[in-house]
Design an enzyme around this catalytic site. Sequence first.
Site: not given
Lengths: 503, 98
Positions: A80, A155, A179
């Site tokens: 990420k 996210s 997330s």
Amino acid sequence: MTDLLHLSAAETAAAIARGETSAVEVTRAALERIEKVDESVHAFLHVAPDAALADARAVDERKAAGEPLGPLAGVPLALKDVFTARGMPTTCGSRILDGWYPPYDATVVAKLRAAGVITVGKANMDEFAMGSSTENSAYGPSRNPWDLTRIPGGSSGGSAAAVAAFETPLALGTDTGGSIRQPAAVCGLVGVKPTYGGVSRYGLVAFSSSLDQAGPLARTVNDAALLHAAIAGHDPMDSTSVEAAVPDVVGAARIADVTGLRIGVVKELTGPGFAPGVVARFSEAVDMLAALGADVVEVSCPHFEYALAAYYLIAPSECSSNLARFDAMRFGLRVGDAVGASGGEADAPGAEEVMSRTRGAGFGAEVKRRIILGTYALSSGYYDAYYGQAQKVRTLIGRDFAAAYETCDVLVSPTTPTVAFPLGERVDDPVAMYLTDLATIPSNLAGGPAMSLPAGLSDGLPVGFQIMAPAFADDRLYRVGAALEAALDVRRGHPLLDEAPVL
Amino acid sequence: MAITRDEVANLARLARMALSGDELDHLAPQLDVILGSVARVAEVAAADIPPTSHAVPLTNVFRSDLIRPCLSQADALAGAPATEDGRFRVPRILDPED
């Protein structure tokens, strides 16, 4: 080499260890797959083929030299874009960090390197991890591999999309209000938020410091356990990192037995607001756990209904403070720095104006909403009514968990109220977007670990099953998750992801 | 409690974040709705409940006071928007009349 791509992370590493393939071959296959499908999936913001192949060669050389390799050596991973890693840009999905190359590695990145995991690139995300769909990324949304017109969650949506599209077997995400678990749920994956403090936050660009936690996304419970074990542990560089032994998550995934385990269904997380198809898959999974020998009871956590409200005061408050570091002075974007009309500096824009213009130009709409909201909640005159009261509600949510764990070993709920929704549907309706995190937020507020794993499909789209455990009992998630995964795979005859459309 | 466009403009000023007129028009009503929904925390009777600022209670984390390697000057400056003489160059920090 489609076969390589469909192996689990554990099988991939084993095949490399046995010499049936090499880390370079596996990494090439992942890079080719990214080349082939990522234009439509858009899981990645940055792909680093040279660095990945160099890391893979190093693993192959270590093997050739007879060095022992870890259980994930040579396995490709999507990182990420909120974690710093030298040699790659870190943007956090924001314009304000466009093209920023961090001068240090996050602790988890250093641990991945030590484990021989191959980071192939940086995964897309909602800007500064604020969002549930990746639509808040300044670089365009990722797409759900099950249906490219729908959100992959957020996210950590790029991380989830990469794993679900068979680009990489593993991804690292972060979970502040769901997330990791929500994207795992809507993409048909396993995703885990470890106990707060279990995984170092050093090098994780902070959104809400008391809630942020890094964790694994994978296609199997065992793979998630292996990645969890690889990244967890105390780190002196993170003062909120807990000095405690890492629970034996890998051993727990092997046990995969729920006999006699007390499982609590949280009444407040199954009722109105949850789609009938989601509730149906959830109930079937609960019945299956009962059939496997678990004692299933219903529990009430009366303050959970206020968790969303408390979260959307606490997280924006912390964000408004954390994001003050983006001040256009030491790194990132700078807008409006110019010589004045006189040609000198005397009437040039001052630091405050440059800061303000930079932040106005560099942050997207959701980040702006949350900074304003947090600034408001922390303002004198409103502090007690909003931020202070939210912190008290946080205490009550912790007490609800504690009371439930007096009679239960784990708690369960659907991970999300609905399956993946169409891109664009909630993009300008913040409250509707926030509701996505209804069931995941309580664990962030109380700090305990939680897992989402696939329960089945509704309308052809994955439904997530959430397991929650007390702080530092992360192993229970894996014990229950592995048992349920095995039983569901047997009944279905194959893993759920086999039913995803071929890209 | 309603939040007005003027209040949002003031908060944006406090947060050092320039917002256009269009952004203020768009954000103010959205923030009003969000605030209306998060204000629900007030329904909980919690006068005697202690606040939680942190999920895992930790206090006074100490470490040995040892010299450790830190970023080199070049690394520290590498991501800066502007540098001069091996330092961060920043816009003027005083108003002309100061």
